[in-house]
Design a protein around this motif. Sequence first.
Motif, PDB file in Angstrom:
ATOM      1  N   ASN A  28     -23.760   4.151   2.066  1.00 38.41           N
ATOM      2  CA  ASN A  28     -24.875   4.993   2.114  1.00 38.41           C
ATOM      3  C   ASN A  28     -26.231   3.904   1.702  1.00 38.41           C
ATOM      4  OD1 ASN A  28     -23.876   7.478   1.860  1.00 38.41           O
ATOM      5  ND2 ASN A  28     -23.509   7.789  -0.154  1.00 38.41           N
ATOM      6  N   TYR A  29     -26.026   2.858   1.398  1.00 40.45           N
ATOM      7  CA  TYR A  29     -27.409   1.862   1.337  1.00 40.45           C
ATOM      8  C   TYR A  29     -28.228   1.538   2.126  1.00 40.45           C
ATOM      9  CZ  TYR A  29     -29.199  -2.743   0.443  1.00 40.45           C
ATOM     10  OH  TYR A  29     -30.029  -3.912   0.036  1.00 40.45           O
ATOM     11  N   ASN A  30     -29.368   1.321   1.987  1.00 42.82           N
ATOM     12  CA  ASN A  30     -30.528   2.112   2.762  1.00 42.82           C
ATOM     13  C   ASN A  30     -30.793   0.580   3.477  1.00 42.82           C
ATOM     14  OD1 ASN A  30     -31.035   4.435   1.506  1.00 42.82           O
ATOM     15  ND2 ASN A  30     -31.383   3.464  -0.385  1.00 42.82           N
ATOM     16  N   GLY A  31     -30.649  -0.358   3.923  1.00 41.89           N
ATOM     17  CA  GLY A  31     -29.768  -1.793   4.299  1.00 41.89           C
ATOM     18  C   GLY A  31     -29.064  -1.840   5.480  1.00 41.89           C
ATOM     19  N   GLU A  32     -29.409  -2.913   4.856  1.00 43.13           N
ATOM     20  CA  GLU A  32     -28.357  -3.950   5.952  1.00 43.13           C
ATOM     21  C   GLU A  32     -27.018  -3.784   4.937  1.00 43.13           C
ATOM     22  OE1 GLU A  32     -26.166  -7.808   8.403  1.00 43.13           O
ATOM     23  OE2 GLU A  32     -28.468  -7.156   7.780  1.00 43.13           O
ATOM     24  N   LYS A  33     -25.750  -3.185   5.188  1.00 50.15           N
ATOM     25  CA  LYS A  33     -24.588  -2.902   4.974  1.00 50.15           C
ATOM     26  C   LYS A  33     -24.415  -4.236   4.240  1.00 50.15           C
ATOM     27  CE  LYS A  33     -25.253   1.952   5.461  1.00 50.15           C
ATOM     28  NZ  LYS A  33     -25.914   1.606   5.991  1.00 50.15           N
ATOM     29  N   ALA A  34     -23.337  -4.341   3.526  1.00 50.76           N
ATOM     30  CA  ALA A  34     -22.515  -5.293   2.866  1.00 50.76           C
ATOM     31  C   ALA A  34     -21.620  -5.766   3.700  1.00 50.76           C
ATOM     32  CB  ALA A  34     -22.142  -5.388   1.898  1.00 50.76           C
ATOM     33  N   LYS A  35     -21.112  -6.636   3.972  1.00 46.64           N
ATOM     34  CA  LYS A  35     -20.190  -7.469   5.164  1.00 46.64           C
ATOM     35  C   LYS A  35     -18.921  -7.616   4.704  1.00 46.64           C
ATOM     36  CE  LYS A  35     -23.465 -10.965   7.789  1.00 46.64           C
ATOM     37  NZ  LYS A  35     -23.980  -9.833   8.175  1.00 46.64           N
ATOM     38  N   LEU A  36     -18.458  -7.361   3.685  1.00 51.00           N
ATOM     39  CA  LEU A  36     -17.368  -7.589   2.546  1.00 51.00           C
ATOM     40  C   LEU A  36     -17.303  -6.262   2.024  1.00 51.00           C
ATOM     41  CD1 LEU A  36     -16.859 -11.008   1.670  1.00 51.00           C
ATOM     42  CD2 LEU A  36     -15.922 -10.028   3.756  1.00 51.00           C
ATOM     43  N   ALA A  37     -15.832  -5.647   1.706  1.00 50.67           N
ATOM     44  CA  ALA A  37     -16.057  -4.745   1.496  1.00 50.67           C
ATOM     45  C   ALA A  37     -16.116  -4.243  -0.486  1.00 50.67           C
ATOM     46  CB  ALA A  37     -14.630  -3.782   1.769  1.00 50.67           C
ATOM     47  N   ARG A  38     -15.519  -5.272  -0.814  1.00 44.72           N
ATOM     48  CA  ARG A  38     -15.483  -5.405  -2.216  1.00 44.72           C
ATOM     49  C   ARG A  38     -16.149  -6.748  -2.927  1.00 44.72           C
ATOM     50  NH1 ARG A  38     -10.690  -4.514  -0.740  1.00 44.72           N
ATOM     51  NH2 ARG A  38     -10.777  -2.237  -0.786  1.00 44.72           N
ATOM     52  N   VAL A  39     -16.500  -7.192  -4.097  1.00 44.97           N
ATOM     53  CA  VAL A  39     -16.672  -8.034  -4.641  1.00 44.97           C
ATOM     54  C   VAL A  39     -15.635  -8.011  -6.208  1.00 44.97           C
ATOM     55  CG1 VAL A  39     -18.261  -9.644  -5.749  1.00 44.97           C
ATOM     56  CG2 VAL A  39     -18.245  -9.067  -3.690  1.00 44.97           C
ATOM     57  N   TRP A  44     -24.392  -9.516  -1.073  1.00 44.73           N
ATOM     58  CA  TRP A  44     -24.217  -8.285   0.382  1.00 44.73           C
ATOM     59  C   TRP A  44     -23.833  -9.377   1.576  1.00 44.73           C
ATOM     60  CZ3 TRP A  44     -28.782  -6.977  -2.793  1.00 44.73           C
ATOM     61  CH2 TRP A  44     -29.768  -7.970  -2.620  1.00 44.73           C
ATOM     62  N   SER A  45     -24.880 -10.315   1.646  1.00 47.19           N
ATOM     63  CA  SER A  45     -24.235 -10.879   3.249  1.00 47.19           C
ATOM     64  C   SER A  45     -24.010 -12.637   3.609  1.00 47.19           C
ATOM     65  CB  SER A  45     -25.969 -11.708   3.358  1.00 47.19           C
ATOM     66  OG  SER A  45     -26.244 -13.017   2.049  1.00 47.19           O
ATOM     67  N   VAL A  46     -22.688 -12.592   2.490  1.00 46.94           N
ATOM     68  CA  VAL A  46     -21.532 -13.355   1.933  1.00 46.94           C
ATOM     69  C   VAL A  46     -19.941 -12.566   3.294  1.00 46.94           C
ATOM     70  CG1 VAL A  46     -19.854 -14.104   1.143  1.00 46.94           C
ATOM     71  CG2 VAL A  46     -22.195 -14.445  -0.116  1.00 46.94           C
TER      72      VAL A  46
END
Length: 542
Positions: free
Chosen positions: A237-248, A537-539
Amino acid sequence: MLEKFALRSLLAGVAMSALLAAPAFAVTPADTLVEGFAFDDIISMDPGEAFEFSTAEVTGNTYDLLVRLDLSDTSKVKGDLAESWTVSDDGLTYTFKLKPGMKFASGNPITAADVAYSFERAVKLDKSPAFIIGQFGISGDNVAEKAKAVDDTTFQFVVDKAYAPSFVLNCLSATVASVVDSKLVKEHVAAVTPSADYKWDNDFGNAWLKTGYAGSGAYKLREWRANEAVVLERNDNYNGEKAKLARVIYRYMKESSAQRLALEAGDIDVARNLEPNDLDAIAKNADLTTTSAPKATVYYISLNQKNPNLAKPEVRQAFKYLIDYDAMASTILKGIGEIHQSFLPKGDLGAIDDNPFKLDVAKAKDLLAKAGLPDGFKVTMDVRSGQPTTGMAESIQQTLGQAGIKLEIIPGDGKQTLTKYRARNHDIYIGNWGQDYFDPNSNAQTFASNPDNSDAGKSHTLAWRNAWDIPDLTKQTEAALLEKDSAKRADMYKDLQKKILDTSPFVIIHQQLEVAGLRKNLKGFALGPSFDTNFVWSVSKQ
């Protein structure tokens, strides 16, 4: 929400146990970033309460703010939830217009009422970071008027003085101003019986948010297990560009050597707490690489002025000549820090780079003799176990001994040492201090200001923690904050730093250079200028 959270944890349990089990680990999945990280300083995940370095990184990746530091130019902020903002002609009223159609991770809409509630709960909880908002004349009694929703998309913040707008906006980029999902939090409030110390009838969800989550960031907090793991999951539901990986996954690993070995074996993707020798080894490995960033963080020792020996001016100065700065720079701090003896880190407005102190045992002995302590004395130092603090403490123990000062090192984890320090129950503390926002007032206020030195004082600056009563310096710090002329303001901070160098109970040793080792298949990993700007989130992975 709680039941769904627990179900996701259960479903992922087998995969997580493979990653977190010791001593052998699975190779990290393609959709997961695994970082080896010593995060024993985490006490709470509530952004209204948390004030530790490791928690700041988690909060920075899981919560949104009205405005956020612009990493392309750290002298500025940019809109996060706020689409735009204006400042009234008298400099007192800040009006923020929110971006339309935004949602929390729960699916609830983000409104100005959520922003107002977030400010209200932070101020009324009155935990360690609340002063960042409170310094604008905001209290539990007036916060509902000073921080309010005008309508669903308009938030208004009224300050008590015409501060430089950059100062106000920089403060609102601090993690204490993170916006929480008010509807979700209110479902988890606990009743409280009002008292003289706390006059509200509920805890604003603090007990739940210590381990819970109510944000809207690129990742959402799924789990925190103390001294074991922090697990983040992509927020769709993030309002910006979605994180590239599913989890950290931040996997608790205390020792540098263990992080290096795990990184070399491919068991983790990033090693975050590397000592110089392990950093050198990683730099020579063809499968690995390193990255670094200067942090607005200084390492220091502080002398509690409640201790009568440490309160003597000559003793305070003697300590500054009983640190072997050069030896530390070439060994313990090699590659991870540089000697810097002033409280403003390089890059701040008015920062000076004067390093007047060197190891001089003879001079220190003369100062101790003038203080009536020619044979030295016994004293203790609280030390968070781990490097570089343990190595620094051992070096200081050895050089103090040359002047007859017998130092007992009391080791502990981050929570133990911080709790004792914040209660003013230490003799000497060794630690680090990072800016709460990108403005010189952040460090000046904590090192050079102490409005009320009583044990009941509300402003828990580092000067307060060390019982250093400084009304004149406190006034100078306040005046510098209100100076609109940048050149004059810079000169005021230069003067403050020189006075702190000469008279304070602080021995500032170095500025941190944060480093990390990483596998070469990672793309987009970078360390930011502050701990809450180590964004993940950009990783991605190749």
